[in-house]
Scaffold this active site. Structure first.
Site, PDB file in Angstrom:
ATOM      1  N   ASP A   1       0.843  -1.204   0.000  1.00 42.11           N
ATOM      2  CA  ASP A   1       0.000   0.000   0.000  1.00 42.11           C
ATOM      3  C   ASP A   1       0.879   1.255   0.000  1.00 42.11           C
ATOM      4  O   ASP A   1       0.595   2.229  -0.697  1.00 42.11           O
ATOM      5  CB  ASP A   1      -0.917  -0.012   1.228  1.00 42.11           C
ATOM      6  CG  ASP A   1      -1.641  -1.341   1.364  1.00 42.11           C
ATOM      7  OD1 ASP A   1      -2.423  -1.676   0.477  1.00 42.11           O
ATOM      8  OD2 ASP A   1      -1.370  -2.071   2.350  1.00 42.11           O
TER       9      ASP A   1
ATOM     10  N   HIS B   1      -4.753  -3.419   6.441  1.00 43.16           N
ATOM     11  CA  HIS B   1      -4.543  -3.656   5.000  1.00 43.16           C
ATOM     12  C   HIS B   1      -5.878  -4.085   4.411  1.00 43.16           C
ATOM     13  O   HIS B   1      -6.165  -5.261   4.199  1.00 43.16           O
ATOM     14  CB  HIS B   1      -3.490  -4.742   4.765  1.00 43.16           C
ATOM     15  CG  HIS B   1      -3.427  -5.151   3.312  1.00 43.16           C
ATOM     16  ND1 HIS B   1      -2.975  -4.315   2.326  1.00 43.16           N
ATOM     17  CD2 HIS B   1      -3.799  -6.289   2.675  1.00 43.16           C
ATOM     18  CE1 HIS B   1      -3.054  -4.912   1.158  1.00 43.16           C
ATOM     19  NE2 HIS B   1      -3.562  -6.124   1.345  1.00 43.16           N
TER      20      HIS B   1
END
Ligand SMILES: NC(=O)c1ccc[n+]([C@@H]2O[C@H](COP(=O)([O-])OP(=O)(O)OC[C@H]3O[C@@H](n4cnc5c(N)ncnc54)[C@H](O)[C@@H]3O)[C@@H](O)[C@H]2O)c1
Ligand SMILES: O=C(O)C[C@H](O)C(=O)O
Length: 342
Positions: A161, A189
């Site tokens: 990410d 996440h």
């Protein structure tokens, strides 16, 4: 011949697509450097053994000077005996009609026993990165089954990410990714994650530093355009990038996930030399994240340990987003608690 002691690395789900992208890079020295020999242990379930065995044959054929040995097994105790780094990639994907509780329960059956095998057999310095989803809560489950291993050694991956955020910013600012520093991913996440640029800086070729929000204002055509771009374009693009990849590619990210796993472990082992990155690590209560949750923070690594970057200010909207993501982590923790998995 190298005089370094070999590092033993266990990769679970080694026969899967991330495994295929990851193992060759570890074997070629991308994680520990060109001086450190690597002993690879590939853990699979019986259905995945052939694929992992094929990968092992190809690893051999690469003749990497950094590869000491490769072993394929479906026995977790054997796979984790003496391991220094565990990359827990294999996980149960969400099937049709599967609820979140079913998914957590199926993954509990994987990460509980693997945590226990790490507890029993891994090296004293073992470091664990959980990649398999839901990564943060799977890390919590594995840690709960390894009472003799310090809980902070169980981490989950939000580096992908982080890298996705850097790439989106670099594209918008038309600069190289290497010139962007101090971007953060907070929380889970999942789509609730919080990509945060408020402390970001753009480093010029002459070393001068400029706040990222100022650089974005210039690139977007005015300071008033930054907040809408962050809300409507940047944050959803980064947070939903996994789904976008699945949509376009037909299967989930593999090479980029493997690259992020390499980045995470390399930085953890070799240090971050003053800069920060993002990793999901056990909360010590920093930034109001309840102690014990595995949540993403701005982190730096020193002497083989992650430390949370302290003292960052936080705008109200960032705080509210983090609170929502942390609430999701608490719900996942409560669910695995009620299932007796932690
Ligand atoms: N954290 C992240 O940023 C991130 C990014 C991409 C993918 N992922 C996740 O990584 C996981 C793996 O993705 P993939 O594309 O490699 O999947 P994949 O289906 O190609 O491979 C998974 C492999 O794990 C194996 N496996 C299942 N249970 C196992 C067990 N108990 N022990 C050992 N091996 C086991 C399977 O046999 C399979 O070969 C998924 O959960 C995916 O959602 C996470
Ligand atoms: O988003 C997914 O489901 C896969 C993975 O976690 C990713 O971020 O690419």
């Amino acid at each position: 011949m190298s005089t370094h002691t070999p590092v033993t690395v266990t990769v679970t789900g080694a026969g899967g697509q991330i495994g295929y992208a990851l193992l060759f890079r570890i074997a070629s020295g991308a994680m520990f450097g060109q001086e450190v020999p690597v002993r690879l242990r590939l853990l699979e379930i019986p259905a995945g053994l052939k694929s992992a065995e094929g990968t092992a044959l190809e690893l051999q054929d690469c003749a990497f000077t950094t590869l000491d040995s490769v072993e394929v097994t479906d026995n977790a105790a054997r796979a984790f005996a003496g391991t220094n780094v565990g990359l827990l990639v294999g996980a149960r994907p969400r099937g049709p009609g599967m609820e979140r509780g079913d998914l957590l329960s199926a993954n509990g059956a994987i990460f509980g026993p693997q945590g226990a095998a790490i507890n029993t057999g891994a090296a004293d310095d073992v470091k664990v990165l959980v990649v398999g989803n839901p990564a943060n809560t799977n890390a919590l489950i594995a840690a709960a089954h390894a009472p003799d291993v310090p809980a902070e050694r169980f981490t989950a991956m939000t580096r992908l990410d982080h890298n996705r955020a850097l790439a989106q910013l670099a594209g918008t600012l038309e600069v190289g990714v290497g010139s962007i520093r101090n971007v953060v991913i907070w929380g889970n996440h999942s789509a609730s994650q919080v990509p945060d640029v408020s402390h970001g800086v753009l480093v010029g070729e002459d070393g001068t530093q400029r706040p990222l929000p100022d650089a974005l204002a210039e690139a977007l055509g005015g300071a008033g355009k930054v907040a809408p771009w962050l809300d409507e374009t940047f944050i959803p693009r980064v947070a939903k990038r996994g789904a976008e990849i699945i949509d376009v590619r037909g299967s989930s990210s593999a090479a980029s996930a493997a690259a992020a796993a390499i980045d995470h472990v390399r930085d953890w082992v070799q240090g971050t030399a003053g800069s920060w990155t993002s990793a999901a690590i056990r909360s010590d209560g920093s930034y109001g994240v309840p102690k014990g949750l595995v949540s993403s923070f701005p982190v730096h690594a020193r002497d083989g340990a992650w430390e949370i970057q302290q003292g960052l200010s936080m705008a109200a909207d960032v705080r509210a987003r983090i609170d929502r993501s942390v609430k999701e982590l608490e719900e996942e923790r409560d669910m695995v608690r009620s299932l007796g998995l932690v």
